[in-house]
Design an enzyme around this catalytic site. Sequence first.
Site, PDB file in Angstrom:
ATOM      1  N   ARG A 192       0.823  -1.216   0.000  1.00 25.70           N
ATOM      2  CA  ARG A 192       0.000   0.000   0.000  1.00 25.70           C
ATOM      3  C   ARG A 192       0.863   1.275   0.000  1.00 25.70           C
ATOM      4  O   ARG A 192       0.510   2.274   0.621  1.00 25.70           O
ATOM      5  CB  ARG A 192      -0.970   0.005   1.192  1.00 25.70           C
ATOM      6  CG  ARG A 192      -1.919  -1.182   1.211  1.00 25.70           C
ATOM      7  CD  ARG A 192      -2.821  -1.210  -0.025  1.00 25.70           C
ATOM      8  NE  ARG A 192      -3.649  -2.409  -0.033  1.00 25.70           N
ATOM      9  CZ  ARG A 192      -3.376  -3.506  -0.735  1.00 25.70           C
ATOM     10  NH1 ARG A 192      -2.279  -3.567  -1.480  1.00 25.70           N
ATOM     11  NH2 ARG A 192      -4.182  -4.537  -0.705  1.00 25.70           N
ATOM     12  N   SER A 194     -11.314  -0.662   2.743  1.00 25.07           N
ATOM     13  CA  SER A 194     -10.579  -1.287   3.846  1.00 25.07           C
ATOM     14  C   SER A 194      -9.951  -0.221   4.727  1.00 25.07           C
ATOM     15  O   SER A 194      -9.206   0.629   4.251  1.00 25.07           O
ATOM     16  CB  SER A 194      -9.490  -2.214   3.300  1.00 25.07           C
ATOM     17  OG  SER A 194     -10.067  -3.295   2.615  1.00 25.07           O
ATOM     18  N   GLU A 231      -5.070   2.204   6.803  1.00 22.92           N
ATOM     19  CA  GLU A 231      -4.905   2.174   5.350  1.00 22.92           C
ATOM     20  C   GLU A 231      -5.607   3.381   4.733  1.00 22.92           C
ATOM     21  O   GLU A 231      -5.121   3.962   3.776  1.00 22.92           O
ATOM     22  CB  GLU A 231      -5.483   0.882   4.772  1.00 22.92           C
ATOM     23  CG  GLU A 231      -5.336   0.753   3.269  1.00 22.92           C
ATOM     24  CD  GLU A 231      -5.716  -0.622   2.768  1.00 22.92           C
ATOM     25  OE1 GLU A 231      -6.332  -0.694   1.689  1.00 22.92           O
ATOM     26  OE2 GLU A 231      -5.406  -1.621   3.427  1.00 22.92           O
TER      27      GLU A 231
END
Length: 300
Positions: free
Chosen positions: A172, A221, A292
């Site tokens: 990420r 998420s 995230e």
Amino acid sequence: MLAAPPAGVPALRGRVVRDAPLGAGTWFRVGGAADALVRPADADDLVALLRDLRGETPFTVIGAASNMIIRDGGIAGVTVRLARGFGDVVIEADGIVAGAAALDVTVAETAAAQGLGGLEFLVGIPGTIGGAVAMNAGAYGAEIKDVLDWAEIATARGVQRFAGADLHFAYRRAALPPRGVVTRARLRAMRGDAAVIAARLNDIRAAREATQPVRARTGGSTFKNPAGAKKAWELIDQAGCRGLRLGAAQVSEKHCNFLINTGGATAAEIEALGEQVRARVRAATGVELEWEIRRIGRPA
């Protein structure tokens, strides 16, 4: 009261809007206004902004605002949102060149319709290609780093092309140049049976519909999956947070790594609920969950 737009924003061919409301354009439907929202006309316009903008002026890039919380006090300085001029999707023999503002789902569907496989995972990622490159977005066993040939990134020195390896992708994360803005990217694909590719894409879409609160006001998420056997949602469930509420913010009953706005939540409630989840997981399991979702801007 919001601050005045920052001094020194250069004259552009695109639009510059003062005190531009942002909340309605985010997936959570929360957040304050941008002091100055800039929509560059094209890549040259974006380079002019980056070249002439004062170094001390805060600078933020938002795409589809699908994986972020914009705080209730809005965003200081200049906020860039790419739109027209950055959304083209061009088919090539073994890949697709997509503008940064092209939606991931659009790229996946376009590839499938042309019999190009390997990009089906993008249908499970809510956002744009620019954001996907910037955060090495991934889903269903694949990440952008697996398919990226190159990305073009606007900087104060012009538009530069970077090979995938040059961006040093991690989980990420991508190493973009300072104040670099992705403008377009080339994604590798493989020729295949269009019906098989479409079926795979539809399977991913169906799995996402079945397991995630895709019709809720959410941001995707919330926390990164930590190293170890258990995923973030399993740790959250283990800590007893499924369905946990704070005001109008709630941990999804359907998938507890998703926060949702049940109606009328503030950005502060959503972020505070996320911090409660992190604290409960830490206490129950000893694991420190890492956000995230991007959290940007000023508190109210």
